[in-house]
Design a protein around this motif. Structure first.
Motif, PDB file in Angstrom:
ATOM      1  N   ASP A  89      17.007 -53.529  39.141  1.00 32.82           N
ATOM      2  CA  ASP A  89      17.931 -52.554  39.727  1.00 32.82           C
ATOM      3  C   ASP A  89      19.383 -53.001  39.598  1.00 32.82           C
ATOM      4  OD1 ASP A  89      18.186 -50.015  41.306  1.00 32.82           O
ATOM      5  OD2 ASP A  89      19.237 -51.388  42.660  1.00 32.82           O
ATOM      6  N   ASP A  90      19.630 -54.320  39.656  1.00 35.98           N
ATOM      7  CA  ASP A  90      20.990 -54.817  39.445  1.00 35.98           C
ATOM      8  C   ASP A  90      21.452 -54.533  38.020  1.00 35.98           C
ATOM      9  OD1 ASP A  90      21.203 -56.049  42.070  1.00 35.98           O
ATOM     10  OD2 ASP A  90      19.883 -57.627  41.309  1.00 35.98           O
ATOM     11  N   MET A  91      20.539 -54.670  37.072  1.00 34.02           N
ATOM     12  CA  MET A  91      20.863 -54.367  35.685  1.00 34.02           C
ATOM     13  C   MET A  91      21.182 -52.882  35.525  1.00 34.02           C
ATOM     14  SD  MET A  91      20.538 -57.326  34.177  1.00 34.02           S
ATOM     15  CE  MET A  91      20.411 -56.977  32.430  1.00 34.02           C
ATOM     16  N   TYR A  92      20.379 -52.053  36.166  1.00 38.60           N
ATOM     17  CA  TYR A  92      20.571 -50.605  36.057  1.00 38.60           C
ATOM     18  C   TYR A  92      21.930 -50.172  36.602  1.00 38.60           C
ATOM     19  CZ  TYR A  92      20.213 -45.663  37.218  1.00 38.60           C
ATOM     20  OH  TYR A  92      20.472 -44.324  37.360  1.00 38.60           O
ATOM     21  N   VAL A  93      22.230 -50.556  37.842  1.00 30.53           N
ATOM     22  CA  VAL A  93      23.460 -50.077  38.446  1.00 30.53           C
ATOM     23  C   VAL A  93      24.680 -50.730  37.804  1.00 30.53           C
ATOM     24  CG1 VAL A  93      23.602 -51.765  40.352  1.00 30.53           C
ATOM     25  CG2 VAL A  93      24.523 -49.434  40.642  1.00 30.53           C
ATOM     26  N   GLY A  94      24.532 -51.979  37.335  1.00 31.64           N
ATOM     27  CA  GLY A  94      25.637 -52.618  36.632  1.00 31.64           C
ATOM     28  C   GLY A  94      25.983 -51.879  35.355  1.00 31.64           C
ATOM     29  N   ASN A  95      24.948 -51.528  34.580  1.00 31.50           N
ATOM     30  CA  ASN A  95      25.192 -50.796  33.346  1.00 31.50           C
ATOM     31  C   ASN A  95      25.664 -49.369  33.609  1.00 31.50           C
ATOM     32  OD1 ASN A  95      24.583 -52.957  31.704  1.00 31.50           O
ATOM     33  ND2 ASN A  95      23.203 -51.788  30.400  1.00 31.50           N
ATOM     34  N   LEU A  96      25.103 -48.742  34.628  1.00 32.49           N
ATOM     35  CA  LEU A  96      25.504 -47.383  34.978  1.00 32.49           C
ATOM     36  C   LEU A  96      26.984 -47.339  35.355  1.00 32.49           C
ATOM     37  CD1 LEU A  96      24.437 -44.421  35.658  1.00 32.49           C
ATOM     38  CD2 LEU A  96      24.258 -45.255  38.013  1.00 32.49           C
ATOM     39  N   ALA A  97      27.375 -48.166  36.313  1.00 32.06           N
ATOM     40  CA  ALA A  97      28.764 -48.152  36.779  1.00 32.06           C
ATOM     41  C   ALA A  97      29.710 -48.691  35.709  1.00 32.06           C
ATOM     42  CB  ALA A  97      28.890 -48.977  38.059  1.00 32.06           C
ATOM     43  N   GLY A  98      29.278 -49.724  34.998  1.00 32.98           N
ATOM     44  CA  GLY A  98      30.133 -50.290  33.962  1.00 32.98           C
ATOM     45  C   GLY A  98      30.400 -49.321  32.831  1.00 32.98           C
ATOM     46  N   ALA A  99      29.363 -48.582  32.419  1.00 30.90           N
ATOM     47  CA  ALA A  99      29.539 -47.606  31.352  1.00 30.90           C
ATOM     48  C   ALA A  99      30.387 -46.425  31.818  1.00 30.90           C
ATOM     49  CB  ALA A  99      28.176 -47.121  30.852  1.00 30.90           C
ATOM     50  N   LEU A 100      30.243 -46.017  33.066  1.00 28.50           N
ATOM     51  CA  LEU A 100      31.101 -44.964  33.603  1.00 28.50           C
ATOM     52  C   LEU A 100      32.565 -45.399  33.597  1.00 28.50           C
ATOM     53  CD1 LEU A 100      28.950 -43.641  36.576  1.00 28.50           C
ATOM     54  CD2 LEU A 100      29.746 -42.291  34.629  1.00 28.50           C
ATOM     55  N   ASN A 101      32.805 -46.645  33.951  1.00 36.16           N
ATOM     56  CA  ASN A 101      34.176 -47.149  33.905  1.00 36.16           C
ATOM     57  C   ASN A 101      34.724 -47.127  32.487  1.00 36.16           C
ATOM     58  OD1 ASN A 101      36.567 -48.578  34.979  1.00 36.16           O
ATOM     59  ND2 ASN A 101      35.807 -50.242  33.686  1.00 36.16           N
ATOM     60  N   GLN A 102      33.892 -47.449  31.525  1.00 34.32           N
ATOM     61  CA  GLN A 102      34.345 -47.408  30.140  1.00 34.32           C
ATOM     62  C   GLN A 102      34.727 -45.987  29.737  1.00 34.32           C
ATOM     63  OE1 GLN A 102      34.935 -50.077  28.001  1.00 34.32           O
ATOM     64  NE2 GLN A 102      34.726 -51.086  29.986  1.00 34.32           N
ATOM     65  N   LEU A 103      33.903 -45.007  30.071  1.00 32.52           N
ATOM     66  CA  LEU A 103      34.266 -43.622  29.791  1.00 32.52           C
ATOM     67  C   LEU A 103      35.580 -43.258  30.464  1.00 32.52           C
ATOM     68  CD1 LEU A 103      30.919 -41.627  30.147  1.00 32.52           C
ATOM     69  CD2 LEU A 103      32.195 -42.031  28.042  1.00 32.52           C
ATOM     70  N   ASN A 104      35.736 -43.652  31.683  1.00 31.87           N
ATOM     71  CA  ASN A 104      36.948 -43.337  32.432  1.00 31.87           C
ATOM     72  C   ASN A 104      38.192 -43.897  31.747  1.00 31.87           C
ATOM     73  OD1 ASN A 104      37.993 -41.996  34.711  1.00 31.87           O
ATOM     74  ND2 ASN A 104      38.177 -43.910  35.846  1.00 31.87           N
ATOM     75  N   CYS A 105      38.033 -45.048  31.091  1.00 32.37           N
ATOM     76  CA  CYS A 105      39.148 -45.705  30.407  1.00 32.37           C
ATOM     77  C   CYS A 105      39.329 -45.241  28.968  1.00 32.37           C
ATOM     78  CB  CYS A 105      38.944 -47.219  30.432  1.00 32.37           C
ATOM     79  SG  CYS A 105      38.984 -47.955  32.083  1.00 32.37           S
ATOM     80  N   GLY A 106      38.516 -44.286  28.514  1.00 36.83           N
ATOM     81  CA  GLY A 106      38.669 -43.755  27.166  1.00 36.83           C
ATOM     82  C   GLY A 106      37.753 -44.351  26.128  1.00 36.83           C
ATOM     83  N   THR A 107      36.845 -45.221  26.538  1.00 38.38           N
ATOM     84  CA  THR A 107      35.862 -45.784  25.618  1.00 38.38           C
ATOM     85  C   THR A 107      34.695 -44.815  25.476  1.00 38.38           C
ATOM     86  OG1 THR A 107      36.409 -48.102  26.055  1.00 38.38           O
ATOM     87  CG2 THR A 107      34.187 -47.636  25.287  1.00 38.38           C
ATOM     88  N   THR A 108      34.410 -44.421  24.252  1.00 40.62           N
ATOM     89  CA  THR A 108      33.266 -43.541  24.008  1.00 40.62           C
ATOM     90  C   THR A 108      32.100 -44.273  23.362  1.00 40.62           C
ATOM     91  OG1 THR A 108      34.199 -42.866  21.884  1.00 40.62           O
ATOM     92  CG2 THR A 108      34.709 -41.488  23.803  1.00 40.62           C
ATOM     93  N   THR A 109      32.366 -45.452  22.790  1.00 38.07           N
ATOM     94  CA  THR A 109      31.299 -46.256  22.177  1.00 38.07           C
ATOM     95  C   THR A 109      31.376 -47.664  22.735  1.00 38.07           C
ATOM     96  OG1 THR A 109      31.317 -44.977  20.132  1.00 38.07           O
ATOM     97  CG2 THR A 109      30.348 -47.173  20.035  1.00 38.07           C
TER      98      THR A 109
END
Length: 437
Positions: free
Chosen positions: A98-118
């Motif tokens: 679950d730590d892996m899941y939420v870390g990747n979920l929130a981390g990837a959302l932050n990347q989108l927010n910052c303009g990272t699409t890949t």
């Protein structure tokens, strides 16, 4: 299929043979860019007026250990050795799926927010299949384009990469999603015996996967010669950091088509060594960029681009003064080159150069609209520089495969507050476990 016409913006395509920036409309058809041109007419398309914005290809963060998001900034003052001790010597064994899941979920959302699409998700904490599946699911839920680089905590140098797990992921969790690609985050010749390093590289080549590996500090283990002698360095090999590599090795790897990913803010702050940017430029190549670890530095790849640019210019200015006694009259590296490191070169490093990194007909519609009307960027006389100078507040809209993931400066993902609460709970539990270990 969904058709969207983006009108009125200045466009930085990063495509060969086009201006650095141009006033153009973009017609998106489904998940691809259909047409780029002036005054396009598409009455059947949704029309979006982006006057006053600059549209760029989606940014590529080619190296991030996204699973560490829950421990954001706890190591802001760690050296590399402290990071390895506290994170890899302590925290990793307390991670649950679950730590892996939420870390990747929130981390990837932050990347989108910052303009990272890949995103190049270098996941070297896939302790069990359940950990790997949870990390993959976090990426999939966000809708970011990602290369899931499967790795494990550091192993005995004679233990090969768990190939049964690679094949399982290819046949299931990592093979079923159009935005997700599998790669291998191997220990590589720096941390494996020569025979193991060769076996891992050969296994990745047989499966057609990008092989990514860490190297810092300059000293090379015997496995480097073994992999080179086996002819296994090539365009699907990605060296992360490459700090202080001997120049002869940089030349040899570049000639083999190997890509490099620099994480300059982290490399300079933690003591990895001198970023490889200058060595690559001398040999006609260029780095891609990553932010490495949210535990230590912020996850904004535009910041990494500015740090890389300023650092390399500083080195070049100093070298010029030492050799000539005068100041340089022209810059050694341009803003457009730095933006290419965060787009074109990132796509190349992750094996996606035919799909993303440029705005061209037929490419995936991964796009970012930068609001240059804001006071920190206005007037945007130089669109390329304005983009490079942009911050999170300027990232107005983000599209991945023709689908909006951010509009009007807000992520479109549901339940953000619950995700933040879940991330906080994960991070606090891991910190308590580290403190009592």
């Amino acid at each position: 299929m969904n058709r969207i016409l983006l009108r009125g913006a200045r466009v930085v395509t990063m495509a060969a043979g086009r201006p650095d920036a141009e006033r153009a409309d973009i017609l998106v058809d489904g998940d691809r860019i259909a047409v780029i041109g002036q005054d396009l007419d598409a009455p059947d398309a949704e029309s979006v007026d982006l006057s006053g914005r600059v549209i760029i290809p989606g940014l590529v963060n080619a190296h991030l250990h996204t699973w560490q998001t829950g421990l954001r900034a706890v190591g802001a003052d760690w050296t590399l050795m402290e990071y390895l001790t506290h994170l890899h010597g302590g925290a990793v064994r307390h991670y649950r799926p679950d730590d892996m899941y939420v870390g990747n979920l929130a981390g990837a959302l932050n990347q989108l927010n910052c303009g990272t699409t890949t995103l190049g998700d270098w996941c070297h904490n896939s302790v069990t299949p359940e950990h790997a599946d949870a990390a993959v699911e976090g990426l999939v839920q966000v809708g970011i384009r990602a290369v899931f680089l499967h790795g494990t905590p550091y192993r005995d140098p004679d233990l090969p990469h768990p190939l049964a797990e690679i094949d399982r992921l290819l046949d299931g969790p990592a093979g079923d999603h159009p935005l997700l690609t599998l790669g291998m985050a191997v220990q590589g010749p720096q941390y494996s015996s020569p025979d193991t390093a060769v076996a891992d590289f050969r296994a990745a080549a047989e499966r057609g996967l990008v092989t990514s590996l860490h190297q810092s500090g300059g000293d090379l283990a015997p496995g480097w010669d073994a992999v080179h002698a086996a002819g296994l360095f090539g365009p699907r090999t990605n060296v992360v950091h490459g700090s202080d590599l001997p120049d002869g090795w940089v030349k040899r790897l570049v000639e083999s088509g190997v890509t490099f990913t620099s994480t300059p803010e982290n490399e300079l702050g933690q003591g990895h060594g001198t970023p490889v940017t200058g060595a690559l430029l001398r040999h006609g190549a260029a780095p891609s960029l990553g932010t490495d670890v949210d535990t230590v530095v912020p996850g904004q790849v535009l910041t990494a681009a500015r740090v890389a640019l300023a650092h390399q210019r500083g080195l070049d200015h100093a070298r010029h003064r030492q050799s000539t006694g005068t100041h340089a009259t022209t810059p050694s590296v341009t803003a457009k080159q730095a933006l290419a490191w965060a787009t074109v070169e990132g796509a190349k490093a992750l094996g996606l150069a035919d799909h993303v990194g440029r705005i061209e007909p037929g490419m995936q519609a991964d796009l970012v609209a930068v609001d240059t009307r804001a006071l920190n960027l206005w007037p945007a006389h130089n669109p390329v520089a304005a983009v490079l100078h942009a911050d999170l507040a300027n990232i107005e809209a983000v599209m991945v495969a023709g689908r909006w993931r951010k509009r009007d400066h807000a992520l479109l993902h549901p339940g953000l507050d619950k995700i933040k609460d879940r991330l906080l709970e994960s991070g606090e539990r891991l910190l308590r476990a580290m403190d009592t270990a």
